[in-house]
Design an enzyme around this catalytic site. Structure first.
Site, short mmCIF file in Angstrom:
data_model
loop_
_atom_site.label_atom_id
_atom_site.label_comp_id
_atom_site.label_asym_id
_atom_site.label_seq_id
_atom_site.Cartn_x
_atom_site.Cartn_y
_atom_site.Cartn_z
N GLU A 215 -31.00 5.87 9.49
CA GLU A 215 -30.96 6.03 10.96
C GLU A 215 -30.89 4.62 11.53
O GLU A 215 -31.90 3.93 11.60
CB GLU A 215 -32.23 6.77 11.44
CG GLU A 215 -32.41 8.17 10.86
CD GLU A 215 -31.41 9.17 11.41
OE1 GLU A 215 -30.85 8.95 12.50
OE2 GLU A 215 -31.15 10.19 10.73
N CYS A 249 -33.29 2.75 20.40
CA CYS A 249 -32.04 2.75 19.61
C CYS A 249 -30.91 3.44 20.36
O CYS A 249 -29.75 3.08 20.20
CB CYS A 249 -32.27 3.44 18.28
SG CYS A 249 -32.94 5.10 18.44
#
Ligand code: NAD
Length: 467
Positions: A215, A249
């Site tokens: 991720e 993010c």
């Protein structure tokens, strides 16, 4: 380091041995493990908020509760209410030659899963994967970020309080321990962090053929289509950008907007910053940057623009005296080869990039590495369709920001340099399971027809199967 490495290896061996004793934990056991995550969150949320605020310099407890604890509770509710259904074997069809057989998939636990966590959302990125990992019947070892010593120590203590070490445990330590951790022969490793470190983790995992979920990060674009009111878009963009001071993010990294609306968007964004962070609350509610390195990196990015004739506008909000603070900052039409347009920003700086046609905006996105998230603001179905079909990204939110991450029914993850593999909800359960395909011969075994000595039946069968 040697002692910790030994301990990590010993814990892995212990977890694996415990797993071998119970390779398919029943529904009730998994539910009870999940309930303990809920108990931890219910009983420890204030302590967790305090530790995170201490490590950041300043982070509002509201942000920790709304962006980490509440979504974790929601993921947990979702997993608990669907687990029985997820665990059921999934029936599959068969082709005409095999009508006498039945096929199904059984989702089997993998074993011990390593979870590597970045600093920016230290709770949800540790306990979110843990929910899916435990729901799928695995055991877990968690490596939190060395940049948050108070939070990591607290998490280690709390996991030890709510879980025996053979079910879940935290391994603390610096980059040397993180390197050692990524080289452990887990049955699966999920790493959340930067693309650069992700490459190192993938190389370390390759030595053991450890299956990986990565991720990662990247520059998530926002496209404001020509039909959409910029004032309305500004509200959601400012919210998505400024949560956690841009250290998210999936924060909008930069905005593509019609050239003639640049000025209107600029004004609307500044107005929204004032509305979100009025003087009386700003200093407590606006998050600090995590450390000096982040702060210096962003300052250098802005300093470069001074030498390149780019307009930079810093919003006037008050911040705490403690911590490394940077106020929300707009950058107008920066050169595409400046540092802030080439690297993930990961801070409260928002470049506005003009376009003349929507096709040009799409081409701008497509000319760059595939991002983790993409935001589109439009009420025009054909513009929506054009952007969705013309771009590739991990996830998308239309007419909002960040919201896709909170949808338990959607897979969450990147694509290409922004990640490999997705989790959350059923996709997370499947991610941390082995999909074991099972074929059962019932009344008649079709292999009999393919057995030598070959003759008429084999000819007929061959012709039928290669029709
Ligand atoms: P990072 O890559 O520096 O660190 C992440 C983890 O890697 C930490 O636990 C650290 O201990 C470990 N680590 C550091 N060096 C290592 C090495 N050489 N070998 C093995 N492990 C090592 O990332 P960060 O600064 O903590 O987090 C910010 C990045 O994470 C941003 O790029 C952001 O976009 C990304 N991120 C992605 C997601 C997502 O869900 N896709 C979520 C949050 C953050």
């Amino acid at each position: 380091m040697d002692r910790q490495a030994d301990t990590a290896e010993q814990i892995l061996a212990r977890q694996r041995a415990a797993f071998q004793e119970d390779i398919y934990p029943p529904y009730e056991v998994r539910m009870e493990r999940l309930s303990r995550i809920g108990k931890l969150l219910d009983e420890q949320s204030d302590t967790l908020c305090e530790a995170i605020a201490e490590d950041f310099g300043n982070r509002s407890h509201y942000e920790t509760k709304l962006l980490e604890i509440a979504p974790l509770k929601s993921e947990l509710r979702h997993a608990k209410s669907h687990l029985r259904k997820w665990m059921r074997p999934s029936r599959r069809g068969r082709s005409i030659e095999f009508l006498q057989m039945s096929n199904w998939v059984q989702y089997q636990p993998l074993g011990v899963v390593g979870i590597m966590v970045p600093w920016n959302y230290p709770l949800i990125l540790a306990l979110g994967p843990l929910i899916d990992v435990l729901a799928a019947g695995n055991r877990a070892m968690i490596k939190p970020s060395e940049l948050l010593p108070a939070t990591s120590a607290l998490l280690a203590r709390l996991i030890a309080q709510y879980f025996p070490p053979e079910e879940a445990t935290v391994i603390e330590g610096g980059v040397d321990i993180a390197e050692m951790f990524s080289a452990l022969p887990f049955d699966h490793l999920i790493f959340t962090g930067s693309t650069a470190v992700g490459k190192k983790v993938m190389a370390a995992a390759a030595a053991n053929l450890t299956p990986l979920t990565l991720e990662l990060g990247g520059k998530s674009p926002t496209i404001v289509a020509p039909d959409y009111p910029v004032e309305k878009a500004a509200r959601d963009i400012a919210f998505g950008k400024l949560m956690n001071a841009g250290q998210t993010c999936i924060a909008p990294d930069y905005v593509l907007v019609e050239r003639k609306k640049m000025d209107a968007l600029k004004q609307a964004l500044l107005k929204q910053v004032d509305a979100l962070y009025p003087q009386n609350t700003a200093s407590q509610q606006y998050t600090s940057l995590v450390g000096e390195r982040s702060f210096e990196r962003l300052k250098q990015g802005l300093a470069e623009l001074q030498t390149r004739n780019t307009e930079v506008i810093a919003a006037a909000i008050s911040t705490t005296e403690t911590g490394f603070n940077m106020v929300p900052t707009l950058v107008i039409d920066p050169p595409p080869d400046c540092r802030l347009m080439e690297e993930e920003i990961f801070g409260p700086i928002l470049p506005l990039v003009p376009y003349d046609t929507l096709q040009e905006a799409i081409a701008f996105v497509q000319a760059r590495p595939r991002p983790l998230a993409l935001y589109i603001f439009t009420n025009d179905r054909s513009a929506e369709d054009e952007v969705l079909k013309g771009t590739i990204s991990g996830n998308v939110t239309i007419n909002g920001t960040l919201l896709h991450i909170a949808q338990s029914e959607l897979p969450f993850g990147g694509v290409g340099p922004s990640g490999i593999g997705a989790y959350h909800g059923y996709d997370g359960f499947k991610r941390f399971s082995h999909a074991r395909g099972i074929a059962k011969v019932r009344f008649f075994n079709p292999a009999v027809l393919a057995m030598p000595p070959y003759g008429k039946i084999a000819n007929l069968l061959g012709r039928f199967m290669s029709r």
